[in-house]
Design a protein around this motif. Sequence first.
Motif, short mmCIF file in Angstrom:
data_model
loop_
_atom_site.label_atom_id
_atom_site.label_comp_id
_atom_site.label_asym_id
_atom_site.label_seq_id
_atom_site.Cartn_x
_atom_site.Cartn_y
_atom_site.Cartn_z
N UNK A 136 0.86 -1.18 0.00
CA UNK A 136 0.00 0.00 0.00
C UNK A 136 0.90 1.23 0.00
N UNK A 137 1.12 1.81 -1.15
CA UNK A 137 2.06 2.93 -1.27
C UNK A 137 1.48 4.23 -0.74
N UNK A 138 0.23 4.20 -0.28
CA UNK A 138 -0.33 5.34 0.43
C UNK A 138 0.04 5.31 1.90
N UNK A 139 0.64 4.21 2.34
CA UNK A 139 1.07 4.08 3.74
C UNK A 139 2.56 3.71 3.75
N UNK A 140 3.39 4.71 3.64
CA UNK A 140 4.84 4.52 3.65
C UNK A 140 5.47 5.27 4.82
N UNK A 141 6.56 4.71 5.33
CA UNK A 141 7.41 5.36 6.33
C UNK A 141 8.85 5.10 5.93
N UNK A 142 9.77 5.86 6.50
CA UNK A 142 11.17 5.71 6.12
C UNK A 142 12.07 5.92 7.33
N UNK A 143 13.15 5.17 7.38
CA UNK A 143 14.16 5.32 8.42
C UNK A 143 15.49 4.83 7.87
N UNK A 144 16.54 4.93 8.65
CA UNK A 144 17.85 4.49 8.19
C UNK A 144 18.91 4.77 9.23
N UNK A 145 20.14 4.41 8.90
CA UNK A 145 21.24 4.48 9.86
C UNK A 145 22.42 5.25 9.30
N UNK A 146 22.92 6.23 10.03
CA UNK A 146 24.14 6.95 9.70
C UNK A 146 24.00 7.66 8.35
N UNK A 147 24.79 7.28 7.34
CA UNK A 147 24.58 7.83 6.00
C UNK A 147 23.14 7.58 5.55
N UNK A 148 22.59 6.44 5.91
CA UNK A 148 21.20 6.13 5.57
C UNK A 148 20.20 6.94 6.37
N UNK A 149 20.59 7.34 7.60
CA UNK A 149 19.75 8.27 8.34
C UNK A 149 19.69 9.62 7.66
N UNK A 150 20.84 10.06 7.16
CA UNK A 150 20.88 11.27 6.32
C UNK A 150 19.96 11.09 5.13
N UNK A 151 20.03 9.92 4.49
CA UNK A 151 19.18 9.68 3.34
C UNK A 151 17.71 9.71 3.69
N UNK A 152 17.32 9.06 4.79
CA UNK A 152 15.93 9.03 5.20
C UNK A 152 15.40 10.44 5.47
N UNK A 153 16.17 11.23 6.19
CA UNK A 153 15.74 12.59 6.52
C UNK A 153 15.57 13.44 5.27
N UNK A 154 16.55 13.40 4.39
CA UNK A 154 16.50 14.28 3.22
C UNK A 154 15.49 13.81 2.18
N UNK A 155 15.36 12.51 1.98
CA UNK A 155 14.35 12.00 1.06
C UNK A 155 12.96 12.43 1.53
N UNK A 156 12.70 12.29 2.84
CA UNK A 156 11.39 12.65 3.36
C UNK A 156 11.15 14.15 3.31
#
Length: 277
Positions: A136-156
Amino acid sequence: MQQVSTTRSFGGEQQVWRHDSAATGTPMTFAIYIPDHEAGAKLPVLWWLSGLTCTHENAMTKGHYQQACAEHGIAFICPDTSPRGEDVPDDETYDFGQGAGFYVNATQDPWAKHFHMRRYVEEELPALVAEHFPLDMERQAITGHSMGGHGALTVSLRNQGRFRSTGAFSPIVSPLNCPWGEKALGGYLGDDRSAWREYDACALIEEGARLDHLRVEQGMADDFLVEQLKTHLLAEACEKAGMEADIRLHDGYDHSFFFISTFIADHIAWHAEHLKA
Protein backbone atom coordinates in the motif's frame (compact mmCIF):
# COMPACT_ATOMS: atom_id res chain seq x y z
CA MET A 1 13.45 -9.05 -11.74
CA GLN A 2 15.35 -12.07 -10.51
CA GLN A 3 14.78 -13.55 -7.07
CA VAL A 4 18.11 -14.25 -5.40
CA SER A 5 16.76 -15.91 -2.26
CA THR A 6 13.75 -16.34 0.01
CA THR A 7 13.90 -17.43 3.65
CA ARG A 8 11.11 -18.08 6.14
CA SER A 9 11.33 -15.78 9.17
CA PHE A 10 8.78 -14.99 11.91
CA GLY A 11 5.77 -15.95 9.83
CA GLY A 12 6.91 -14.13 6.71
CA GLU A 13 9.35 -14.26 3.83
CA GLN A 14 12.71 -12.52 3.85
CA GLN A 15 13.53 -12.15 0.17
CA VAL A 16 16.38 -10.72 -1.90
CA TRP A 17 15.86 -9.54 -5.48
CA ARG A 18 18.10 -8.25 -8.27
CA HIS A 19 17.10 -6.11 -11.24
CA ASP A 20 18.62 -3.89 -13.90
CA SER A 21 18.42 -0.24 -12.89
CA ALA A 22 17.87 2.59 -15.34
CA ALA A 23 18.85 5.08 -12.64
CA THR A 24 22.32 3.65 -12.03
CA GLY A 25 22.88 1.78 -15.29
CA THR A 26 23.87 -1.30 -13.27
CA PRO A 27 22.23 -4.32 -11.67
CA MET A 28 20.89 -3.43 -8.23
CA THR A 29 19.99 -5.71 -5.33
CA PHE A 30 17.48 -5.09 -2.56
CA ALA A 31 16.00 -7.01 0.36
CA ILE A 32 12.29 -7.07 1.20
CA TYR A 33 10.55 -8.69 4.15
CA ILE A 34 6.90 -9.61 3.52
CA PRO A 35 4.94 -10.77 6.57
CA ASP A 36 2.14 -13.25 6.11
CA HIS A 37 -1.14 -11.52 5.26
CA GLU A 38 -4.63 -12.20 4.04
CA ALA A 39 -5.12 -12.80 0.33
CA GLY A 40 -5.67 -9.52 -1.48
CA ALA A 41 -4.39 -7.39 1.39
CA LYS A 42 -1.85 -4.65 0.78
CA LEU A 43 0.83 -3.98 3.36
CA PRO A 44 2.21 -0.67 4.65
CA VAL A 45 5.89 -0.12 3.84
CA LEU A 46 8.86 0.87 6.00
CA TRP A 47 11.98 1.78 4.05
CA TRP A 48 15.42 1.29 5.58
CA LEU A 49 18.40 3.16 4.09
CA SER A 50 21.74 1.75 5.19
CA GLY A 51 25.03 3.41 6.08
CA LEU A 52 28.62 3.55 4.84
CA THR A 53 30.13 0.24 3.62
CA CYS A 54 26.74 -1.52 3.84
CA THR A 55 24.81 -3.48 1.23
CA HIS A 56 21.18 -4.64 1.33
CA GLU A 57 22.35 -7.44 3.62
CA ASN A 58 23.61 -5.69 6.77
CA ALA A 59 20.25 -4.66 8.19
CA MET A 60 18.66 -7.86 6.92
CA THR A 61 21.00 -10.07 8.96
CA LYS A 62 21.90 -7.80 11.91
CA GLY A 63 18.96 -5.44 12.32
CA HIS A 64 16.50 -7.97 13.81
CA TYR A 65 13.49 -6.17 12.35
CA GLN A 66 11.61 -9.24 11.07
CA GLN A 67 9.75 -10.13 14.27
CA ALA A 68 8.47 -6.59 14.86
CA CYS A 69 7.43 -6.22 11.22
CA ALA A 70 5.57 -9.52 11.39
CA GLU A 71 3.75 -8.44 14.55
CA HIS A 72 2.65 -5.14 12.99
CA GLY A 73 2.07 -6.41 9.45
CA ILE A 74 4.64 -4.11 7.84
CA ALA A 75 6.76 -4.78 4.75
CA PHE A 76 10.40 -3.73 5.22
CA ILE A 77 12.64 -2.79 2.27
CA CYS A 78 16.44 -2.44 2.33
CA PRO A 79 18.01 -1.03 -0.86
CA ASP A 80 21.73 -1.19 -1.53
CA THR A 81 23.80 1.91 -0.78
CA SER A 82 25.38 2.44 -4.21
CA PRO A 83 25.79 1.04 -7.70
CA ARG A 84 28.39 -1.73 -7.94
CA GLY A 85 30.41 -3.55 -10.56
CA GLU A 86 33.78 -3.66 -12.29
CA ASP A 87 32.83 -0.77 -14.57
CA VAL A 88 31.59 1.42 -11.68
CA PRO A 89 34.17 3.92 -10.37
CA ASP A 90 35.36 3.41 -6.83
CA ASP A 91 37.59 4.97 -4.23
CA GLU A 92 40.02 3.16 -1.96
CA THR A 93 38.46 4.69 1.16
CA TYR A 94 35.38 3.42 2.96
CA ASP A 95 33.47 6.71 2.90
CA PHE A 96 33.35 7.45 -0.83
CA GLY A 97 32.54 5.47 -3.97
CA GLN A 98 31.00 2.00 -3.93
CA GLY A 99 29.16 1.41 -0.67
CA ALA A 100 28.94 5.16 -0.05
CA GLY A 101 26.45 6.63 -2.51
CA PHE A 102 25.10 9.18 0.02
CA TYR A 103 21.69 9.07 -1.71
CA VAL A 104 22.59 11.87 -4.13
CA ASN A 105 22.45 12.27 -7.89
CA ALA A 106 26.10 12.85 -8.75
CA THR A 107 26.98 15.58 -11.24
CA GLN A 108 30.77 15.23 -11.34
CA ASP A 109 32.81 12.82 -13.46
CA PRO A 110 33.41 9.93 -13.19
CA TRP A 111 30.58 9.51 -10.66
CA ALA A 112 27.80 11.10 -12.71
CA LYS A 113 27.40 8.07 -14.99
CA HIS A 114 26.22 5.64 -12.29
CA PHE A 115 25.82 7.35 -8.92
CA HIS A 116 22.15 8.34 -9.01
CA MET A 117 20.99 6.87 -5.72
CA ARG A 118 18.54 9.70 -5.09
CA ARG A 119 16.68 8.88 -8.29
CA TYR A 120 16.89 5.18 -7.46
CA VAL A 121 15.40 5.36 -3.96
CA GLU A 122 12.95 8.20 -4.63
CA GLU A 123 11.59 7.10 -8.00
CA GLU A 124 12.73 3.85 -9.57
CA LEU A 125 12.66 1.36 -6.71
CA PRO A 126 9.31 2.55 -5.25
CA ALA A 127 7.69 2.18 -8.67
CA LEU A 128 9.20 -1.28 -9.10
CA VAL A 129 8.13 -2.69 -5.74
CA ALA A 130 4.64 -1.19 -6.10
CA GLU A 131 4.25 -3.18 -9.30
CA HIS A 132 5.57 -6.50 -8.03
CA PHE A 133 4.60 -6.77 -4.34
CA PRO A 134 1.38 -6.43 -2.28
CA LEU A 135 2.18 -2.95 -0.95
CA ASP A 136 0.00 0.00 0.00
CA MET A 137 2.06 2.93 -1.27
CA GLU A 138 -0.33 5.34 0.43
CA ARG A 139 1.07 4.08 3.74
CA GLN A 140 4.84 4.52 3.65
CA ALA A 141 7.41 5.36 6.33
CA ILE A 142 11.17 5.71 6.12
CA THR A 143 14.16 5.32 8.42
CA GLY A 144 17.85 4.49 8.19
CA HIS A 145 21.24 4.48 9.86
CA SER A 146 24.14 6.95 9.70
CA MET A 147 24.58 7.83 6.00
CA GLY A 148 21.20 6.13 5.57
CA GLY A 149 19.75 8.27 8.34
CA HIS A 150 20.88 11.27 6.32
CA GLY A 151 19.18 9.68 3.34
CA ALA A 152 15.93 9.03 5.20
CA LEU A 153 15.74 12.59 6.52
CA THR A 154 16.50 14.28 3.22
CA VAL A 155 14.35 12.00 1.06
CA SER A 156 11.39 12.65 3.36
CA LEU A 157 12.00 16.40 3.59
CA ARG A 158 12.19 16.69 -0.20
CA ASN A 159 9.04 14.59 -0.67
CA GLN A 160 6.77 16.10 1.95
CA GLY A 161 3.59 14.11 2.48
CA ARG A 162 4.88 10.87 0.95
CA PHE A 163 5.86 9.32 4.28
CA ARG A 164 3.57 9.15 7.27
CA SER A 165 6.55 9.02 9.62
CA THR A 166 10.29 9.58 9.37
CA GLY A 167 12.95 8.05 11.58
CA ALA A 168 16.70 7.69 11.80
CA PHE A 169 19.35 5.92 13.83
CA SER A 170 22.57 7.91 14.35
CA PRO A 171 21.99 10.11 11.28
CA ILE A 172 24.42 12.48 9.60
CA VAL A 173 22.15 15.49 10.09
CA SER A 174 24.21 18.12 8.26
CA PRO A 175 26.70 16.99 5.59
CA LEU A 176 27.53 20.66 5.04
CA ASN A 177 29.15 20.66 8.47
CA CYS A 178 31.08 17.40 8.82
CA PRO A 179 34.07 15.68 7.17
CA TRP A 180 32.02 12.81 5.72
CA GLY A 181 29.72 15.29 4.03
CA GLU A 182 32.49 17.57 2.83
CA LYS A 183 34.19 14.65 1.11
CA ALA A 184 31.09 13.01 -0.35
CA LEU A 185 29.13 16.06 -1.47
CA GLY A 186 32.24 17.79 -2.75
CA GLY A 187 33.23 14.72 -4.73
CA TYR A 188 29.81 13.91 -6.16
CA LEU A 189 28.44 17.43 -6.63
CA GLY A 190 31.46 19.72 -7.00
CA ASP A 191 32.64 22.79 -5.12
CA ASP A 192 29.44 24.84 -5.27
CA ARG A 193 28.13 24.38 -1.73
CA SER A 194 24.74 25.81 -2.66
CA ALA A 195 24.16 22.61 -4.64
CA TRP A 196 24.73 20.61 -1.46
CA ARG A 197 21.83 22.14 0.46
CA GLU A 198 19.16 19.84 -0.98
CA TYR A 199 21.12 16.97 0.60
CA ASP A 200 21.37 18.52 4.07
CA ALA A 201 18.46 17.95 6.49
CA CYS A 202 19.18 21.05 8.55
CA ALA A 203 19.40 23.24 5.44
CA LEU A 204 16.13 21.82 4.09
CA ILE A 205 14.37 22.62 7.37
CA GLU A 206 15.91 26.09 7.37
CA GLU A 207 14.48 26.62 3.87
CA GLY A 208 10.96 25.64 4.93
CA ALA A 209 10.62 21.86 4.59
CA ARG A 210 8.67 20.22 7.42
CA LEU A 211 7.88 16.74 8.73
CA ASP A 212 4.82 15.85 10.79
CA HIS A 213 6.30 12.87 12.65
CA LEU A 214 10.06 12.67 13.21
CA ARG A 215 11.94 10.38 15.58
CA VAL A 216 15.71 10.03 15.93
CA GLU A 217 17.61 7.44 17.98
CA GLN A 218 21.14 8.46 18.97
CA GLY A 219 23.63 6.60 21.14
CA MET A 220 25.61 8.85 23.43
CA ALA A 221 28.71 6.60 23.35
CA ASP A 222 28.85 6.90 19.54
CA ASP A 223 32.43 7.62 18.46
CA PHE A 224 31.14 9.64 15.49
CA LEU A 225 28.69 11.83 17.40
CA VAL A 226 30.83 14.92 17.92
CA GLU A 227 32.73 15.15 14.63
CA GLN A 228 30.37 13.61 12.07
CA LEU A 229 26.78 13.27 13.26
CA LYS A 230 26.25 16.48 15.27
CA THR A 231 22.74 15.61 16.39
CA HIS A 232 22.45 18.93 18.20
CA LEU A 233 22.32 20.75 14.84
CA LEU A 234 19.12 18.93 13.93
CA ALA A 235 17.61 19.66 17.33
CA GLU A 236 18.47 23.34 16.92
CA ALA A 237 17.08 23.49 13.37
CA CYS A 238 13.79 21.89 14.44
CA GLU A 239 13.45 24.17 17.47
CA LYS A 240 14.13 27.26 15.39
CA ALA A 241 11.57 26.16 12.80
CA GLY A 242 8.96 25.26 15.41
CA MET A 243 8.93 21.67 14.13
CA GLU A 244 8.29 18.93 16.65
CA ALA A 245 10.99 16.24 16.78
CA ASP A 246 11.40 13.31 19.15
CA ILE A 247 15.19 13.05 19.46
CA ARG A 248 16.00 10.22 21.84
CA LEU A 249 19.46 10.09 23.37
CA HIS A 250 20.51 6.66 24.65
CA ASP A 251 23.30 6.58 27.25
CA GLY A 252 26.03 4.00 26.74
CA TYR A 253 25.13 2.96 23.18
CA ASP A 254 27.48 3.24 20.22
CA HIS A 255 27.12 3.38 16.41
CA SER A 256 26.80 -0.35 15.82
CA PHE A 257 24.02 -2.78 14.97
CA PHE A 258 24.00 -3.76 18.65
CA PHE A 259 22.48 -0.32 19.24
CA ILE A 260 20.09 -0.62 16.30
CA SER A 261 18.86 -4.10 17.20
CA THR A 262 18.25 -3.00 20.81
CA PHE A 263 15.76 -0.30 19.83
CA ILE A 264 14.46 -1.43 16.43
CA ALA A 265 11.29 -3.10 17.76
CA ASP A 266 10.22 0.03 19.64
CA HIS A 267 11.14 2.17 16.63
CA ILE A 268 9.02 0.00 14.30
CA ALA A 269 6.11 0.08 16.76
CA TRP A 270 6.21 3.88 16.62
CA HIS A 271 6.10 3.84 12.81
CA ALA A 272 3.26 1.29 12.95
CA GLU A 273 1.08 3.72 14.88
CA HIS A 274 1.37 6.22 12.03
CA LEU A 275 0.98 3.58 9.32
CA LYS A 276 -2.39 2.37 10.55
CA ALA A 277 -5.21 3.03 8.11
